[in-house]
Design a protein around this motif. Structure first.
Motif, PDB file in Angstrom:
ATOM      1  N   ASP A  64     -53.178  31.346 -55.545  1.00 44.26           N
ATOM      2  CA  ASP A  64     -52.290  31.445 -56.711  1.00 44.26           C
ATOM      3  C   ASP A  64     -52.904  32.334 -57.785  1.00 44.26           C
ATOM      4  N   ILE A  68     -51.178  35.801 -58.988  1.00 45.19           N
ATOM      5  CA  ILE A  68     -50.681  35.927 -60.360  1.00 45.19           C
ATOM      6  C   ILE A  68     -51.413  37.060 -61.094  1.00 45.19           C
ATOM      7  N   ILE A  71     -49.981  40.325 -59.931  1.00 43.47           N
ATOM      8  CA  ILE A  71     -48.674  40.644 -60.529  1.00 43.47           C
ATOM      9  C   ILE A  71     -48.862  41.110 -61.971  1.00 43.47           C
ATOM     10  N   ALA A  72     -49.664  40.366 -62.729  1.00 47.36           N
ATOM     11  CA  ALA A  72     -49.818  40.679 -64.151  1.00 47.36           C
ATOM     12  C   ALA A  72     -50.508  42.033 -64.343  1.00 47.36           C
ATOM     13  N   GLN A  75     -48.061  45.008 -62.050  1.00 46.29           N
ATOM     14  CA  GLN A  75     -46.604  45.097 -62.148  1.00 46.29           C
ATOM     15  C   GLN A  75     -45.980  45.673 -60.892  1.00 46.29           C
ATOM     16  N   PRO A  76     -46.215  45.091 -59.748  1.00 49.94           N
ATOM     17  CA  PRO A  76     -45.667  45.671 -58.519  1.00 49.94           C
ATOM     18  C   PRO A  76     -44.143  45.666 -58.537  1.00 49.94           C
ATOM     19  N   LEU A  81     -43.813  43.263 -54.890  1.00 55.44           N
ATOM     20  CA  LEU A  81     -43.619  42.031 -55.648  1.00 55.44           C
ATOM     21  C   LEU A  81     -43.138  40.919 -54.704  1.00 55.44           C
ATOM     22  N   VAL A  85     -44.967  37.306 -54.209  1.00 55.86           N
ATOM     23  CA  VAL A  85     -44.252  36.056 -54.478  1.00 55.86           C
ATOM     24  C   VAL A  85     -44.071  35.260 -53.184  1.00 55.86           C
ATOM     25  N   ARG A  89     -45.273  31.333 -52.268  1.00 54.81           N
ATOM     26  CA  ARG A  89     -44.401  30.289 -51.704  1.00 54.81           C
ATOM     27  C   ARG A  89     -44.941  29.756 -50.390  1.00 54.81           C
ATOM     28  N   ARG A  96     -48.475  21.663 -48.820  1.00 55.39           N
ATOM     29  CA  ARG A  96     -47.699  20.443 -48.578  1.00 55.39           C
ATOM     30  C   ARG A  96     -47.954  19.930 -47.158  1.00 55.39           C
ATOM     31  N   ASN A 103     -51.578  12.265 -45.291  1.00 54.28           N
ATOM     32  CA  ASN A 103     -50.834  11.005 -45.317  1.00 54.28           C
ATOM     33  C   ASN A 103     -50.835  10.323 -43.944  1.00 54.28           C
ATOM     34  N   ARG A 197     -41.150  16.590 -41.207  1.00 54.13           N
ATOM     35  CA  ARG A 197     -41.158  17.335 -42.469  1.00 54.13           C
ATOM     36  C   ARG A 197     -42.095  18.540 -42.402  1.00 54.13           C
ATOM     37  N   HIS A 201     -41.299  22.452 -43.330  1.00 54.58           N
ATOM     38  CA  HIS A 201     -42.112  23.386 -44.126  1.00 54.58           C
ATOM     39  C   HIS A 201     -42.401  24.664 -43.333  1.00 54.58           C
TER      40      HIS A 201
ATOM     41  N   ILE B  68     -40.508  35.653 -62.550  1.00 55.52           N
ATOM     42  CA  ILE B  68     -41.232  36.737 -61.877  1.00 55.52           C
ATOM     43  C   ILE B  68     -40.932  38.078 -62.555  1.00 55.52           C
ATOM     44  N   ILE B  71     -42.992  38.261 -65.689  1.00 56.04           N
ATOM     45  CA  ILE B  71     -44.413  38.568 -65.439  1.00 56.04           C
ATOM     46  C   ILE B  71     -44.579  40.054 -65.120  1.00 56.04           C
ATOM     47  N   ALA B  72     -43.710  40.556 -64.236  1.00 55.36           N
ATOM     48  CA  ALA B  72     -43.865  41.944 -63.793  1.00 55.36           C
ATOM     49  C   ALA B  72     -43.603  42.921 -64.936  1.00 55.36           C
ATOM     50  N   GLN B  75     -46.375  41.754 -68.254  1.00 61.26           N
ATOM     51  CA  GLN B  75     -47.805  41.492 -68.062  1.00 61.26           C
ATOM     52  C   GLN B  75     -48.368  40.538 -69.097  1.00 61.26           C
ATOM     53  N   ARG B  89     -43.935  26.337 -61.313  1.00 55.26           N
ATOM     54  CA  ARG B  89     -44.420  25.141 -60.583  1.00 55.26           C
ATOM     55  C   ARG B  89     -43.571  23.923 -60.909  1.00 55.26           C
TER      56      ARG B  89
END
Lengths: 235, 235
Positions: A64, A68, A71-72, A75-76, A81, A85, A89, A96, A103, A197, A201, B68, B71-72, B75, B89
């Motif tokens: 993450d 992030i 991206i910042a 600026q793709p 981008l 992203v 995800r 999870r 569990n 589950r 995912h 998103i 952010i892009a 920045q 999140r």
């Protein structure tokens, strides 16, 4: 934009892909170990799965943060981008999956030594095998940018759902036969549901990967049913 | 950076906060309706919850896209970036809460008209009440930037876990008393587990909100147990 910048962006993307692969391998190892621990009542192995989940969480945070920052900083646009992203995800789904394996592992001691009937362990084992093939395949297809294989893989989730429905019915029957089975079977039911589950995912990952690779959404109307929620009311 | 740019960034952040609030209201409405449908065997109400989940998914996509793009395009640094990522999140957790409410709704017909013993419906209802107070509170505290309330709210999740453990044991007892209860009770067990998981997602939201508001992580070692996974093995 110079060659250098472009190459460096690709390197950063490759780093993120490598983290996705690591998380996928860890997720598959956790799922496999949790089911082995469950079917062999191996508490030590279960404990290792529980500890592994902390490693999984740390890897997701690392991914993450990298994504992030990328991206910042850069600026793709459009496709790049989408890839970053998509990676965030996918990492969320992998994390999870780790939780769900944990569990299952935490239920090992509650299920205990009570002899699980052969049919039932066979059913759970077969579900786990299907899930693991999917889980290992999905990131492989993503890394090799194989859109066709991703599409097929999503369709295969139905096989897991069918197995889950069979295991669910078998567990109910077994509980009805002898009330002393109820506690253990209840925990096995949650374990089977967790595997189902995990399959969901994997499907999410396939959909995200397909979007990253092609820029297109897979059609949303995949026939998805947990058939057990449709079963006839108890009489 | 000029005043104008700053104001406009704030406006975009406010838009994202508004989407979070909308998603939270929808999530709370879905949870409340799914439990009412379950305890009153109201299939029409259950069906509405299932349809609402599509609205939830659309809102999450809208929020993700806004965040998103923000952010892009801008920045943002440190605190602003934290707020945008935090919103992504939180939206993910709210979407999962919608999924879990939908899953409860889908079990309404399977549980059917079989009379749920009063103790049991009371237990499930009480769980749902606790969950709803938490779910409505968490976004309120986030929007008013109330770090203290967020911290307290997370601690309250234990009350939900305690109720879940009681409902779990009661369901097992009821199944053991009469095997004809097993199918319905199994579905109620999944419903109770879903409520407990909704509580976990609220906890995640509280942790993310706390981080956005203060820049600090809440200590990770919250005493969190699903005690039912620790119960004695079946004999």
């Amino acid at each position: 934009m110079g060659e250098h910048t472009v190459a460096s962006f690709d390197e950063e993307l490759e780093h993120i892909d490598r983290l996705i692969r690591d998380m996928d391998e860890l997720a598959a190892a956790m799922v496999a170990a949790s089911i082995r621990a469950l079917l062999a009542s191996d508490n030590a192995m279960a404990q290792r799965v529980v500890s592994d989940d902390a490693i999984m969480d740390a890897r997701q945070r690392e991914l993450d943060d990298s994504a992030i920052t990328l991206i910042a900083k850069r600026q793709p646009m459009a496709q790049d981008l989408r890839a970053v992203v998509g990676a965030i995800r996918m990492a969320g789904d992998l994390e999870r999956i780790g939780d769900l394996a944990k569990n299952i592992a935490k239920r090992v001691s509650a299920v205990g030594q009570s002899a699980t009937p052969r049919n039932l362990s066979h059913g759970i084992d077969a579900m786990a095998d299907l899930v693991l093939v999917q889980l290992r395949g999905v990131v492989e297809h993503y890394v090799s940018r194989d859109a066709g294989a991703l599409k097929e893989l999503r369709a295969d989730d139905q096989k897991i759902d069918v197995k889950y429905t069979a295991v669910f019915r078998e567990l109910l029957t077994y509980m009805m036969e002898d009330p002393r089975n109820i506690t253990a079977c209840t925990h096995l039911l949650f374990c089977a549901k967790n595997l189902e589950r995990i399959g969901d995912h994997v499907t999410n990952i396939a959909e995200n990967a397909y979007f990253v690779v092609t820029g297109q959404q897979l059609p949303a109307d995949r026939p998805k049913l947990d058939e057990t929620t449709m079963s006839a009311p108890a009489t």
